[in-house]
Every structure is written in C-alpha cells, then in structure tokens.
Design an enzyme around this catalytic site. Structure first.
Site, PDB file in Angstrom:
ATOM      1  N   LYS A 245       1.012   4.328  -2.779  1.00  0.00           N
ATOM      2  CA  LYS A 245       0.709   5.737  -2.485  1.00  0.00           C
ATOM      3  C   LYS A 245       1.934   6.638  -2.723  1.00  0.00           C
ATOM      4  CE  LYS A 245      -3.656   5.315  -1.465  1.00  0.00           C
ATOM      5  NZ  LYS A 245      -4.697   5.916  -2.304  1.00  0.00           N
TER       6      LYS A 245
ATOM      7  N   TYR B  27       0.841  -1.206   0.000  1.00  0.00           N
ATOM      8  CA  TYR B  27       0.000   0.000   0.000  1.00  0.00           C
ATOM      9  C   TYR B  27       0.874   1.253   0.000  1.00  0.00           C
ATOM     10  CZ  TYR B  27      -3.552   3.352   1.642  1.00  0.00           C
ATOM     11  OH  TYR B  27      -4.393   4.435   1.772  1.00  0.00           O
TER      12      TYR B  27
HETATM   13  P1  NAD Z   1     -13.323   3.183   1.559  1.00  0.00           P
HETATM   14  O1  NAD Z   1     -12.899   1.759   1.529  1.00  0.00           O
HETATM   15  O2  NAD Z   1     -14.433   3.588   2.451  1.00  0.00           O
HETATM   16  O3  NAD Z   1     -13.685   3.700   0.098  1.00  0.00           O
HETATM   17  C1  NAD Z   1     -12.933   3.322  -1.019  1.00  0.00           C
HETATM   18  C2  NAD Z   1     -13.809   3.456  -2.229  1.00  0.00           C
HETATM   19  O4  NAD Z   1     -13.072   3.017  -3.381  1.00  0.00           O
HETATM   20  C3  NAD Z   1     -15.059   2.572  -2.147  1.00  0.00           C
HETATM   21  O5  NAD Z   1     -16.162   3.264  -2.673  1.00  0.00           O
HETATM   22  C4  NAD Z   1     -14.673   1.391  -3.009  1.00  0.00           C
HETATM   23  O6  NAD Z   1     -15.786   0.689  -3.548  1.00  0.00           O
HETATM   24  C5  NAD Z   1     -13.868   2.102  -4.092  1.00  0.00           C
HETATM   25  N1  NAD Z   1     -13.067   1.182  -4.874  1.00  0.00           N
HETATM   26  C6  NAD Z   1     -12.134   0.308  -4.455  1.00  0.00           C
HETATM   27  N2  NAD Z   1     -11.660  -0.404  -5.487  1.00  0.00           N
HETATM   28  C7  NAD Z   1     -12.312   0.053  -6.591  1.00  0.00           C
HETATM   29  C8  NAD Z   1     -12.273  -0.300  -7.958  1.00  0.00           C
HETATM   30  N3  NAD Z   1     -11.471  -1.270  -8.413  1.00  0.00           N
HETATM   31  N4  NAD Z   1     -13.067   0.382  -8.819  1.00  0.00           N
HETATM   32  C9  NAD Z   1     -13.886   1.360  -8.383  1.00  0.00           C
HETATM   33  N5  NAD Z   1     -13.983   1.715  -7.082  1.00  0.00           N
HETATM   34  C10 NAD Z   1     -13.201   1.063  -6.212  1.00  0.00           C
HETATM   35  O7  NAD Z   1     -12.001   3.980   1.900  1.00  0.00           O
HETATM   36  P2  NAD Z   1     -11.691   5.532   2.145  1.00  0.00           P
HETATM   37  O8  NAD Z   1     -11.033   5.614   3.461  1.00  0.00           O
HETATM   38  O9  NAD Z   1     -12.851   6.385   1.846  1.00  0.00           O
HETATM   39  O10 NAD Z   1     -10.547   5.729   1.043  1.00  0.00           O
HETATM   40  C11 NAD Z   1     -10.625   6.646  -0.025  1.00  0.00           C
HETATM   41  C12 NAD Z   1      -9.208   6.951  -0.486  1.00  0.00           C
HETATM   42  O11 NAD Z   1      -8.495   7.607   0.565  1.00  0.00           O
HETATM   43  C13 NAD Z   1      -8.382   5.707  -0.847  1.00  0.00           C
HETATM   44  O12 NAD Z   1      -7.579   5.981  -1.974  1.00  0.00           O
HETATM   45  C14 NAD Z   1      -7.516   5.511   0.376  1.00  0.00           C
HETATM   46  O13 NAD Z   1      -6.324   4.821   0.076  1.00  0.00           O
HETATM   47  C15 NAD Z   1      -7.268   6.948   0.784  1.00  0.00           C
HETATM   48  N6  NAD Z   1      -6.871   7.109   2.186  1.00  0.00           N
HETATM   49  C16 NAD Z   1      -7.686   6.741   3.201  1.00  0.00           C
HETATM   50  C17 NAD Z   1      -7.264   6.910   4.514  1.00  0.00           C
HETATM   51  C18 NAD Z   1      -8.107   6.524   5.708  1.00  0.00           C
HETATM   52  O14 NAD Z   1      -7.606   6.586   6.833  1.00  0.00           O
HETATM   53  N7  NAD Z   1      -9.357   6.147   5.533  1.00  0.00           N
HETATM   54  C19 NAD Z   1      -5.996   7.457   4.768  1.00  0.00           C
HETATM   55  C20 NAD Z   1      -5.191   7.830   3.707  1.00  0.00           C
HETATM   56  C21 NAD Z   1      -5.642   7.661   2.410  1.00  0.00           C
END
Ligand code: NAD
Length: 251
Positions: A163, A159
């Site tokens: 990123k 991961y």
């Molecule tokens: P989440 O799991 O709630 O949402 C992720 C979304 O991406 C979901 O709607 C999922 O269905 C969609 N997704 C995943 N694979 C997919 C695919 N192949 N095609 C289409 N859609 C797809 O997670 P989140 O926390 O809302 O994450 C959103 C972004 O933020 C991600 O890129 C994640 O890496 C990043 N992020 C999150 C955090 C955290 O703490 N939650 C921290 C840093 C970065």
C-alpha cells in the site's frame, strides 16, 4: 438535472463486494456506465442484480494478476463503452503474519495483486484516457491505498509495503500524466467493515476502535462518496493526493 457522471465510462476492479461494490453502485447512480471487475462471474451477476443499477453496471470478469486477461478487459471496455474516463483500482488482498512467517509466496501474491496489478491497470488506463474523445482526452484514476501504507501496522509488512507502493505509484504517475488531463489520486481508508476485516479478533478490533476519533468502524458507504467526488469534475484541479477516510484515526 443532468447526473454528475452522465456519459462517463468507469472501470472498478474488485467490485463484487465491499468497498468496490459500494463505489461501482455510487458511480452508476451518478450516471456513469460502470464496468465491474471481479474474478467470480456469479458474484458479479448477483452484485449487479442487487445494485438497483442493473442497466448501468456491466460485468467484467477478470483476475487483476493475469496481465493478458487484464489487457483484454480494458480492450473490452473500450469496445463496449467507447471510452474510459474513470479507473478505480480497488481489488486487493490482506494477509497478515509475523515477519518470521511472512513467506515469499505470500509476499508475491500480495504485491502482485495490490501493487503490480494496480500499476498495470494504470498503464492500460492511461493509454485509453489519453485518446481523443468527446470532452477531450483525460480521466481520473483512483487507487485504493490504506492507512497501513501511511502509518504501518504490526504483522502487516507485506500488505503495508504494497500500500505504501500504491501511494508512491500515485504520486509519480500524477506528475507524469497531469499535462495529459489525467488525474491520479489515492484513497486511504482506515478500518472498514468488509469481508477483508471480518476475521479480526474482537480484542484487536476493540483496540483499533479505541484509536478512532469517531469511535466506530467505517462502512463501504463512507468511502464511496470520496471516489465519486474524485471521479467527477468537482475534483478537476486535484491530483497526486492521498486522502484518508478513517474517522479520525490518522490526524
Ligand atoms: P474485500 O475483500 O471485501 O474486497 C476485495 C475485492 O477485491 C473482492 O471483490 C475480491 O474478489 C477482489 N480481488 C481480490 N483479488 C483479486 C484479483 N486477483 N483479481 C480481481 N479481484 C480481486 O475487501 P475491501 O475491504 O472491500 O477492500 C477493497 C480495497 O480497500 C482493497 O484494496 C483493500 O486493501 C482496501 N482497504 C480496505 C480496508 C478495510 O478496512 N476494509 C482498509 C484500507 C484499505
């Protein structure tokens, strides 16, 4: 007053829930026409129905790892929306494992979703954003990075690499397309309460919270206002930046 994103067309990937949902709703509330990407049509419909922005958010079901479906989705945005001004590459997955257990399948799935798909969407967006349109060619691409891509985290090699790759992509692309009026920036969230982080064991969560200056996890609503700012004209001279939203975790 005219809403900040009036007349703009946005595409947000992975918008069924979490951070992507919050950003889609924030952009729509600011007047944009938003195409909400996601794999699950029923989840997209439910999100839109609950958003309070049903007239402005349109479902765009596609899997970002399916290159043909992704291209078709961008063509649908151009056809239905007439233009593309804002792309938020938000879709992502997180799978953690000790390095010895980090299998090739897990690496491939993580990198294709988080990194390759982000690059593919950037390519397709640049083609559309560079076209002549009212207000001139140009646009704003916002890539979702992570603090883990900046400072690392144990058991997150796949991961973290994806990123860090998103950050490298953002920096290079920003330099490449600036002259065409296209800005490319990244948001690096810290710990945000979403489905992605819901499974963190309580002891690990407490240890993470202890490192956050503000003493709390972020919420999707803490991230969305930065996406709105980067999407809008107030950020017209800002490109190639990776902006942390992490409550003081990385200072
Ligand atoms: P989440 O799991 O709630 O949402 C992720 C979304 O991406 C979901 O709607 C999922 O269905 C969609 N997704 C995943 N694979 C997919 C695919 N192949 N095609 C289409 N859609 C797809 O997670 P989140 O926390 O809302 O994450 C959103 C972004 O933020 C991600 O890129 C994640 O890496 C990043 N992020 C999150 C955090 C955290 O703490 N939650 C921290 C840093 C970065």
């Amino acid at each position: 007053m005219i809403p900040a994103l009036d007349g703009k067309v946005a595409l947000v990937t992975g918008a069924t829930r979490g951070i992507g949902q919050a950003i889609a709703v924030e952009l729509a509330a600011a007047g944009a026409t938003v195409f909400a990407g996601g794999r699950n049509e029923a989840a997209l419909a439910a999100m839109i129905a609950a958003s309070g922005q049903a007239g402005r958010i349109h479902p765009l079901p596609f899997d970002v790892t399916d290159a043909a479906a992704t291209k078709a989705a961008f063509m649908a945005v151009q056809k239905q929306g007439g233009r593309l001004d804002i792309l938020v590459n938000n879709a992502g997955i997180l799978k953690d494992a000790p390095i010895e257990m980090t299998g090739a399948d897990m690496v491939a799935e993580t990198w294709s979703t988080n990194l390759t798909a982000t690059l593919t969407c950037c390519q397709l967006a640049v083609r559309l954003m560079a076209r002549p349109k009212d207000g001139g060619p140009g646009g704003s691409i916002i890539n979702m990075a992570s603090i883990i891509g900046r400072m690392g985290f144990p058991f997150h090699a796949a991961y973290g690499a994806s990123k860090a790759g998103v950050i490298g992509l953002t920096l290079s692309l920003a330099k490449e397309v600036a002259a065409r009026g296209i800005r490319v920036n990244a948001i690096a969230p810290g710990l945000v309460d979403t489905d992605m982080t819901a499974g963190i064991p309580p002891d690990k969560r407490e240890a993470m919270l202890a490192r956050i200056g503000m003493g709390r996890a972020g919420q999707p609503a803490d991230i969305a206002p930065l996406a709105l700012f980067l999407a809008g004209d107030g950020a017209r001279y800002i490109t190639g930046q990776v902006i942390g939203v992490d409550g003081g975790l990385v200072v």
